[in-house]
Write a protein that holds these residues in place. Structure first.
Motif, PDB file in Angstrom:
ATOM      1  N   ILE A 230      38.649  31.452  30.700  1.00 26.74           N
ATOM      2  CA  ILE A 230      38.563  31.200  32.145  1.00 26.74           C
ATOM      3  C   ILE A 230      37.598  30.397  32.686  1.00 26.74           C
ATOM      4  O   ILE A 230      37.951  29.701  33.356  1.00 26.74           O
ATOM      5  CB  ILE A 230      39.019  32.783  32.805  1.00 26.74           C
ATOM      6  N   LYS A 231      36.399  31.059  32.262  1.00 25.16           N
ATOM      7  CA  LYS A 231      35.267  30.078  32.622  1.00 25.16           C
ATOM      8  C   LYS A 231      35.104  28.549  31.982  1.00 25.16           C
ATOM      9  O   LYS A 231      34.901  27.796  32.807  1.00 25.16           O
ATOM     10  CB  LYS A 231      33.797  31.027  32.078  1.00 25.16           C
ATOM     11  N   GLU A 232      35.402  28.415  30.951  1.00 20.50           N
ATOM     12  CA  GLU A 232      35.430  27.156  30.356  1.00 20.50           C
ATOM     13  C   GLU A 232      36.414  26.228  30.964  1.00 20.50           C
ATOM     14  O   GLU A 232      35.800  25.202  31.234  1.00 20.50           O
ATOM     15  CB  GLU A 232      35.516  27.252  28.738  1.00 20.50           C
ATOM     16  N   MET A 233      37.561  26.712  31.388  1.00 19.47           N
ATOM     17  CA  MET A 233      38.415  25.955  31.812  1.00 19.47           C
ATOM     18  C   MET A 233      38.624  25.797  33.280  1.00 19.47           C
ATOM     19  O   MET A 233      39.287  25.201  33.934  1.00 19.47           O
ATOM     20  CB  MET A 233      39.865  26.108  31.278  1.00 19.47           C
ATOM     21  N   ASN A 234      37.675  26.638  33.740  1.00 22.14           N
ATOM     22  CA  ASN A 234      37.833  26.847  35.508  1.00 22.14           C
ATOM     23  C   ASN A 234      39.040  27.258  35.742  1.00 22.14           C
ATOM     24  O   ASN A 234      39.744  26.396  36.607  1.00 22.14           O
ATOM     25  CB  ASN A 234      37.100  25.425  36.109  1.00 22.14           C
ATOM     26  N   PHE A 235      39.618  28.056  35.115  1.00 19.29           N
ATOM     27  CA  PHE A 235      41.106  28.441  35.306  1.00 19.29           C
ATOM     28  C   PHE A 235      41.308  29.067  36.725  1.00 19.29           C
ATOM     29  O   PHE A 235      40.560  30.378  37.077  1.00 19.29           O
ATOM     30  CB  PHE A 235      41.491  29.284  33.935  1.00 19.29           C
ATOM     31  N   THR A 236      42.342  28.938  37.236  1.00 15.35           N
ATOM     32  CA  THR A 236      42.632  29.577  38.355  1.00 15.35           C
ATOM     33  C   THR A 236      44.190  30.007  38.397  1.00 15.35           C
ATOM     34  O   THR A 236      44.872  28.834  37.897  1.00 15.35           O
ATOM     35  CB  THR A 236      42.316  28.817  39.867  1.00 15.35           C
ATOM     36  N   PRO A 237      44.780  30.784  39.111  1.00 16.64           N
ATOM     37  CA  PRO A 237      46.033  31.104  39.146  1.00 16.64           C
ATOM     38  C   PRO A 237      47.074  29.798  39.656  1.00 16.64           C
ATOM     39  O   PRO A 237      46.556  29.160  40.637  1.00 16.64           O
ATOM     40  CB  PRO A 237      46.433  32.353  39.991  1.00 16.64           C
ATOM     41  N   SER A 238      48.093  29.959  39.288  1.00 13.69           N
ATOM     42  CA  SER A 238      49.068  29.075  39.917  1.00 13.69           C
ATOM     43  C   SER A 238      49.983  29.491  41.208  1.00 13.69           C
ATOM     44  O   SER A 238      50.179  30.615  41.064  1.00 13.69           O
ATOM     45  CB  SER A 238      50.197  28.476  38.841  1.00 13.69           C
ATOM     46  N   GLU A 239      50.530  28.890  41.742  1.00 10.48           N
ATOM     47  CA  GLU A 239      51.182  29.313  42.716  1.00 10.48           C
ATOM     48  C   GLU A 239      52.639  30.003  42.506  1.00 10.48           C
ATOM     49  O   GLU A 239      53.208  30.855  43.074  1.00 10.48           O
ATOM     50  CB  GLU A 239      51.698  28.199  43.811  1.00 10.48           C
ATOM     51  N   ARG A 240      52.805  29.638  41.153  1.00  7.49           N
ATOM     52  CA  ARG A 240      54.191  30.153  40.625  1.00  7.49           C
ATOM     53  C   ARG A 240      54.041  31.580  39.894  1.00  7.49           C
ATOM     54  O   ARG A 240      55.070  32.266  39.410  1.00  7.49           O
ATOM     55  CB  ARG A 240      54.372  29.292  39.576  1.00  7.49           C
ATOM     56  N   ASN A 241      52.940  31.961  39.591  1.00  6.32           N
ATOM     57  CA  ASN A 241      52.226  33.194  38.971  1.00  6.32           C
ATOM     58  C   ASN A 241      52.899  34.504  39.935  1.00  6.32           C
ATOM     59  O   ASN A 241      52.708  34.275  40.971  1.00  6.32           O
ATOM     60  CB  ASN A 241      51.013  33.364  38.800  1.00  6.32           C
ATOM     61  N   TYR A 242      53.204  35.310  39.306  1.00  6.04           N
ATOM     62  CA  TYR A 242      53.644  36.731  39.849  1.00  6.04           C
ATOM     63  C   TYR A 242      52.736  37.238  40.513  1.00  6.04           C
ATOM     64  O   TYR A 242      51.467  37.200  39.736  1.00  6.04           O
ATOM     65  CB  TYR A 242      54.459  37.525  38.908  1.00  6.04           C
ATOM     66  N   VAL A 243      52.656  37.842  41.552  1.00  5.09           N
ATOM     67  CA  VAL A 243      51.470  38.451  42.192  1.00  5.09           C
ATOM     68  C   VAL A 243      51.852  39.881  42.272  1.00  5.09           C
ATOM     69  O   VAL A 243      52.714  40.363  43.006  1.00  5.09           O
ATOM     70  CB  VAL A 243      51.121  37.914  43.554  1.00  5.09           C
ATOM     71  N   PHE A 244      51.047  40.857  41.672  1.00  2.08           N
ATOM     72  CA  PHE A 244      51.117  42.390  41.583  1.00  2.08           C
ATOM     73  C   PHE A 244      50.484  42.981  43.002  1.00  2.08           C
ATOM     74  O   PHE A 244      49.542  42.466  43.406  1.00  2.08           O
ATOM     75  CB  PHE A 244      50.494  42.854  40.613  1.00  2.08           C
ATOM     76  N   SER A 245      51.213  43.821  43.595  1.00  5.26           N
ATOM     77  CA  SER A 245      50.721  44.849  44.539  1.00  5.26           C
ATOM     78  C   SER A 245      49.722  45.662  43.636  1.00  5.26           C
ATOM     79  O   SER A 245      49.719  45.846  42.398  1.00  5.26           O
ATOM     80  CB  SER A 245      51.507  45.631  45.221  1.00  5.26           C
ATOM     81  N   ASP A 246      48.826  46.320  44.448  1.00  2.00           N
ATOM     82  CA  ASP A 246      48.016  47.087  43.745  1.00  2.00           C
ATOM     83  C   ASP A 246      48.599  48.555  43.396  1.00  2.00           C
ATOM     84  O   ASP A 246      48.386  48.877  42.067  1.00  2.00           O
ATOM     85  CB  ASP A 246      46.810  47.798  44.711  1.00  2.00           C
ATOM     86  N   ASP A 247      49.714  48.910  43.856  1.00  2.00           N
ATOM     87  CA  ASP A 247      50.498  50.096  43.719  1.00  2.00           C
ATOM     88  C   ASP A 247      51.214  49.878  42.432  1.00  2.00           C
ATOM     89  O   ASP A 247      51.616  50.726  41.460  1.00  2.00           O
ATOM     90  CB  ASP A 247      51.463  50.409  44.615  1.00  2.00           C
ATOM     91  N   GLU A 248      51.859  48.717  42.152  1.00  2.00           N
ATOM     92  CA  GLU A 248      52.719  48.293  41.271  1.00  2.00           C
ATOM     93  C   GLU A 248      51.677  48.093  39.669  1.00  2.00           C
ATOM     94  O   GLU A 248      52.243  48.439  38.923  1.00  2.00           O
ATOM     95  CB  GLU A 248      53.277  46.710  41.444  1.00  2.00           C
ATOM     96  N   TRP A 249      50.653  47.330  40.184  1.00  2.00           N
ATOM     97  CA  TRP A 249      49.690  47.234  39.091  1.00  2.00           C
ATOM     98  C   TRP A 249      49.116  48.482  38.405  1.00  2.00           C
ATOM     99  O   TRP A 249      49.072  48.641  37.042  1.00  2.00           O
ATOM    100  CB  TRP A 249      48.439  46.343  39.487  1.00  2.00           C
ATOM    101  N   TYR A 250      49.019  49.576  39.197  1.00  2.00           N
ATOM    102  CA  TYR A 250      48.372  50.605  38.604  1.00  2.00           C
ATOM    103  C   TYR A 250      49.476  51.734  38.400  1.00  2.00           C
ATOM    104  O   TYR A 250      49.295  52.936  38.080  1.00  2.00           O
ATOM    105  CB  TYR A 250      47.344  51.269  39.730  1.00  2.00           C
ATOM    106  N   SER A 251      50.803  51.368  38.640  1.00  2.00           N
ATOM    107  CA  SER A 251      51.891  52.264  38.165  1.00  2.00           C
ATOM    108  C   SER A 251      52.028  52.480  36.549  1.00  2.00           C
ATOM    109  O   SER A 251      51.613  51.505  35.776  1.00  2.00           O
ATOM    110  CB  SER A 251      53.176  51.724  38.889  1.00  2.00           C
ATOM    111  N   VAL A 252      52.644  53.451  36.211  1.00  2.00           N
ATOM    112  CA  VAL A 252      52.932  53.712  35.019  1.00  2.00           C
ATOM    113  C   VAL A 252      54.579  53.714  34.755  1.00  2.00           C
ATOM    114  O   VAL A 252      55.051  53.390  34.044  1.00  2.00           O
ATOM    115  CB  VAL A 252      52.251  55.202  34.320  1.00  2.00           C
TER     116      VAL A 252
END
Length: 116
Positions: free
Chosen positions: A94-116
């Protein structure tokens, strides 16, 4: 430095700044790993930037790709013993490539990310 945010059963959440990692231990000595920047799932984008090939070439790390393990979202599958190597290579990539997310990437809500 990554911090352990939370653990519930076989799932752990780690973070460092805007990078978040979700690790689920699977029953076959493997781990599923989801990676987000600013809550955007960047796994598929990392594949498109040749991250898997880069890991195999640079550190001889075998990585699989899956999409249907949790919320139909892309993740990497590695041997449990290789989790730390993948995390280190992810941070470096991520650092070497100066990597950033694309507009096409799925975005998680916090509730979703921390769900089991």
């Amino acid at each position: 430095m990554m911090i352990n945010e939370k653990r519930i059963g076989n799932i752990r959440w780690l973070s460092e700044d805007n990078l978040k990692i979700r690790i689920a231990e699977l029953s076959d000595r493997k781990s599923a790993i989801w990676i987000t920047i600013d809550n955007s799932n960047i796994v598929f984008s990392m594949i498109m930037w040749d991250f898997v090939d880069w890991c195999e070439r640079e550190v001889n790390l075998k990585i699989e790709f899956k999409k249907n393990l949790w919320k139909n979202q892309e993740c990497f599958i590695v041997e449990k013993k290789d989790e730390l190597i993948l995390l280190g290579e992810t941070r470096f990539f991520i650092k070497e490539m100066n990597f950033t997310p694309s507009e096409r990437n799925y975005v998680f809500s916090d509730d979703e990310w921390y769900s089991v």
